[in-house]
Design a protein around this motif. Structure first.
Motif, PDB file in Angstrom:
ATOM      1  N   GLN A  53       0.859  -1.186   0.000  1.00 32.88           N
ATOM      2  CA  GLN A  53       0.000   0.000   0.000  1.00 32.88           C
ATOM      3  C   GLN A  53       0.897   1.240   0.000  1.00 32.88           C
ATOM      4  OE1 GLN A  53      -2.837   0.146   3.189  1.00 32.88           O
ATOM      5  NE2 GLN A  53      -4.150   1.533   2.041  1.00 32.88           N
ATOM      6  N   PRO A  54       0.655   2.163  -0.927  1.00 28.15           N
ATOM      7  CA  PRO A  54       1.500   3.357  -1.002  1.00 28.15           C
ATOM      8  C   PRO A  54       1.398   4.206   0.272  1.00 28.15           C
ATOM      9  CG  PRO A  54       0.115   3.158  -2.957  1.00 28.15           C
ATOM     10  CD  PRO A  54      -0.377   2.149  -1.967  1.00 28.15           C
ATOM     11  N   LEU A  55       2.539   4.702   0.725  1.00 29.08           N
ATOM     12  CA  LEU A  55       2.594   5.591   1.879  1.00 29.08           C
ATOM     13  C   LEU A  55       2.976   6.985   1.407  1.00 29.08           C
ATOM     14  CD1 LEU A  55       4.545   3.292   4.361  1.00 29.08           C
ATOM     15  CD2 LEU A  55       2.080   3.721   4.300  1.00 29.08           C
ATOM     16  N   ARG A  56       2.314   7.976   1.924  1.00 27.99           N
ATOM     17  CA  ARG A  56       2.594   9.371   1.566  1.00 27.99           C
ATOM     18  C   ARG A  56       2.759  10.187   2.840  1.00 27.99           C
ATOM     19  NH1 ARG A  56       3.138   6.946  -2.477  1.00 27.99           N
ATOM     20  NH2 ARG A  56       1.990   7.160  -4.404  1.00 27.99           N
ATOM     21  N   ILE A  57       3.418  11.315   2.709  1.00 23.72           N
ATOM     22  CA  ILE A  57       3.549  12.261   3.807  1.00 23.72           C
ATOM     23  C   ILE A  57       3.365  13.656   3.216  1.00 23.72           C
ATOM     24  CG2 ILE A  57       6.069  12.312   3.622  1.00 23.72           C
ATOM     25  CD1 ILE A  57       6.077  12.665   6.716  1.00 23.72           C
ATOM     26  N   SER A  58       2.636  14.494   3.922  1.00 19.33           N
ATOM     27  CA  SER A  58       2.340  15.828   3.387  1.00 19.33           C
ATOM     28  C   SER A  58       3.555  16.746   3.530  1.00 19.33           C
ATOM     29  CB  SER A  58       1.143  16.453   4.118  1.00 19.33           C
ATOM     30  OG  SER A  58       1.529  16.861   5.414  1.00 19.33           O
ATOM     31  N   THR A  59       3.551  17.804   2.739  1.00 25.29           N
ATOM     32  CA  THR A  59       4.649  18.773   2.833  1.00 25.29           C
ATOM     33  C   THR A  59       4.651  19.463   4.192  1.00 25.29           C
ATOM     34  OG1 THR A  59       3.269  20.428   1.730  1.00 25.29           O
ATOM     35  CG2 THR A  59       4.803  19.208   0.355  1.00 25.29           C
ATOM     36  N   VAL A  60       3.494  19.626   4.792  1.00 26.87           N
ATOM     37  CA  VAL A  60       3.433  20.219   6.135  1.00 26.87           C
ATOM     38  C   VAL A  60       4.131  19.302   7.134  1.00 26.87           C
ATOM     39  CG1 VAL A  60       1.889  20.899   8.017  1.00 26.87           C
ATOM     40  CG2 VAL A  60       1.335  21.523   5.654  1.00 26.87           C
ATOM     41  N   SER A  61       3.890  18.008   7.037  1.00 27.18           N
ATOM     42  CA  SER A  61       4.554  17.052   7.925  1.00 27.18           C
ATOM     43  C   SER A  61       6.057  17.051   7.707  1.00 27.18           C
ATOM     44  CB  SER A  61       3.992  15.643   7.716  1.00 27.18           C
ATOM     45  OG  SER A  61       2.659  15.579   8.159  1.00 27.18           O
ATOM     46  N   ILE A  62       6.476  17.145   6.461  1.00 25.36           N
ATOM     47  CA  ILE A  62       7.913  17.204   6.175  1.00 25.36           C
ATOM     48  C   ILE A  62       8.525  18.436   6.823  1.00 25.36           C
ATOM     49  CG2 ILE A  62       9.627  17.515   4.335  1.00 25.36           C
ATOM     50  CD1 ILE A  62       7.784  15.749   2.582  1.00 25.36           C
ATOM     51  N   ALA A  63       7.853  19.563   6.724  1.00 28.63           N
ATOM     52  CA  ALA A  63       8.344  20.795   7.354  1.00 28.63           C
ATOM     53  C   ALA A  63       8.427  20.640   8.869  1.00 28.63           C
ATOM     54  CB  ALA A  63       7.447  21.970   6.983  1.00 28.63           C
ATOM     55  N   GLU A  64       7.417  20.012   9.465  1.00 31.65           N
ATOM     56  CA  GLU A  64       7.441  19.791  10.916  1.00 31.65           C
ATOM     57  C   GLU A  64       8.612  18.906  11.313  1.00 31.65           C
ATOM     58  OE1 GLU A  64       2.720  20.130  12.062  1.00 31.65           O
ATOM     59  OE2 GLU A  64       3.506  18.177  11.461  1.00 31.65           O
ATOM     60  N   LEU A  65       8.875  17.879  10.530  1.00 27.33           N
ATOM     61  CA  LEU A  65       9.985  16.980  10.836  1.00 27.33           C
ATOM     62  C   LEU A  65      11.329  17.688  10.673  1.00 27.33           C
ATOM     63  CD1 LEU A  65       8.559  13.797   9.134  1.00 27.33           C
ATOM     64  CD2 LEU A  65       8.877  14.156  11.592  1.00 27.33           C
ATOM     65  N   HIS A  66      11.451  18.528   9.666  1.00 28.11           N
ATOM     66  CA  HIS A  66      12.693  19.284   9.475  1.00 28.11           C
ATOM     67  C   HIS A  66      12.930  20.249  10.631  1.00 28.11           C
ATOM     68  CE1 HIS A  66      14.382  18.061   5.665  1.00 28.11           C
ATOM     69  NE2 HIS A  66      13.143  17.923   5.214  1.00 28.11           N
ATOM     70  N   SER A  67      11.851  20.745  11.240  1.00 27.10           N
ATOM     71  CA  SER A  67      12.002  21.710  12.331  1.00 27.10           C
ATOM     72  C   SER A  67      12.600  21.086  13.582  1.00 27.10           C
ATOM     73  CB  SER A  67      10.657  22.365  12.660  1.00 27.10           C
ATOM     74  OG  SER A  67       9.828  21.469  13.351  1.00 27.10           O
ATOM     75  N   ILE A  68      12.577  19.753  13.687  1.00 30.05           N
ATOM     76  CA  ILE A  68      13.153  19.109  14.866  1.00 30.05           C
ATOM     77  C   ILE A  68      14.551  18.543  14.603  1.00 30.05           C
ATOM     78  CG2 ILE A  68      10.940  18.584  15.909  1.00 30.05           C
ATOM     79  CD1 ILE A  68      11.276  15.698  14.947  1.00 30.05           C
ATOM     80  N   ARG A  69      15.084  18.771  13.417  1.00 29.55           N
ATOM     81  CA  ARG A  69      16.436  18.311  13.078  1.00 29.55           C
ATOM     82  C   ARG A  69      17.485  19.271  13.604  1.00 29.55           C
ATOM     83  NH1 ARG A  69      17.203  17.180   7.006  1.00 29.55           N
ATOM     84  NH2 ARG A  69      19.248  16.808   7.845  1.00 29.55           N
ATOM     85  N   GLY A  70      18.720  18.815  13.632  1.00 34.30           N
ATOM     86  CA  GLY A  70      19.843  19.688  13.973  1.00 34.30           C
ATOM     87  C   GLY A  70      20.046  19.847  15.475  1.00 34.30           C
ATOM     88  N   ALA A  71      20.660  20.962  15.840  1.00 31.65           N
ATOM     89  CA  ALA A  71      20.991  21.231  17.237  1.00 31.65           C
ATOM     90  C   ALA A  71      19.733  21.239  18.087  1.00 31.65           C
ATOM     91  CB  ALA A  71      21.697  22.572  17.350  1.00 31.65           C
ATOM     92  N   GLY A  72      19.795  20.578  19.220  1.00 28.34           N
ATOM     93  CA  GLY A  72      18.657  20.529  20.119  1.00 28.34           C
ATOM     94  C   GLY A  72      17.574  19.577  19.675  1.00 28.34           C
ATOM     95  N   ARG A  73      17.875  18.721  18.719  1.00 23.71           N
ATOM     96  CA  ARG A  73      16.877  17.814  18.161  1.00 23.71           C
ATOM     97  C   ARG A  73      16.180  17.005  19.245  1.00 23.71           C
ATOM     98  NH1 ARG A  73      17.125  12.421  16.766  1.00 23.71           N
ATOM     99  NH2 ARG A  73      15.517  11.792  15.315  1.00 23.71           N
ATOM    100  N   LYS A  74      16.946  16.440  20.174  1.00 25.76           N
ATOM    101  CA  LYS A  74      16.344  15.596  21.203  1.00 25.76           C
ATOM    102  C   LYS A  74      15.375  16.385  22.072  1.00 25.76           C
ATOM    103  CE  LYS A  74      19.991  12.175  21.447  1.00 25.76           C
ATOM    104  NZ  LYS A  74      21.035  11.583  22.248  1.00 25.76           N
ATOM    105  N   ASP A  75      15.749  17.616  22.425  1.00 25.81           N
ATOM    106  CA  ASP A  75      14.863  18.439  23.249  1.00 25.81           C
ATOM    107  C   ASP A  75      13.571  18.762  22.510  1.00 25.81           C
ATOM    108  OD1 ASP A  75      17.560  20.373  24.719  1.00 25.81           O
ATOM    109  OD2 ASP A  75      16.760  18.405  25.227  1.00 25.81           O
ATOM    110  N   ARG A  76      13.698  19.142  21.239  1.00 23.36           N
ATOM    111  CA  ARG A  76      12.505  19.468  20.466  1.00 23.36           C
ATOM    112  C   ARG A  76      11.666  18.232  20.192  1.00 23.36           C
ATOM    113  NH1 ARG A  76      15.017  22.903  15.804  1.00 23.36           N
ATOM    114  NH2 ARG A  76      16.915  22.006  16.589  1.00 23.36           N
ATOM    115  N   LEU A  77      12.305  17.101  19.917  1.00 19.62           N
ATOM    116  CA  LEU A  77      11.578  15.870  19.693  1.00 19.62           C
ATOM    117  C   LEU A  77      10.824  15.474  20.959  1.00 19.62           C
ATOM    118  CD1 LEU A  77      10.935  13.538  17.784  1.00 19.62           C
ATOM    119  CD2 LEU A  77      12.996  12.399  18.588  1.00 19.62           C
TER     120      LEU A  77
END
Length: 66
Positions: free
Chosen positions: A37-61
């Motif tokens: 079954q095809p899986l998709r993710i919205s661009t909004v979700s991608i943006a949210e995931l990118h916002s928790i990357r990088g420095a402080g990732r664990k705290d934001r996650l």
């Protein structure tokens, strides 16, 4: 077969083994992949995931998964 759109919380749970929904998320995603079954993710979700990357990732996650 219609695609399934993954919510950000499902993706976070799948990658965060300490998340309360980790096992359910991994099982749900795995079942969909096995059934091809095809899986998709919205661009909004991608943006949210990118916002928790990088420095402080664990705290934001941690703040998102509470």
């Amino acid at each position: 077969m219609e695609p399934v759109v993954l919510d950000t919380s499902v993706v976070i749970a799948a990658f965060n083994s300490s998340d309360a929904h980790h096992r359910d998320a991994v099982e749900a995603i795995t079942a969909r992949r096995i059934s091809k079954q095809p899986l998709r993710i919205s661009t909004v979700s991608i943006a949210e995931l990118h916002s928790i990357r990088g420095a402080g990732r664990k705290d934001r996650l941690a703040s998102i998964t509470r």
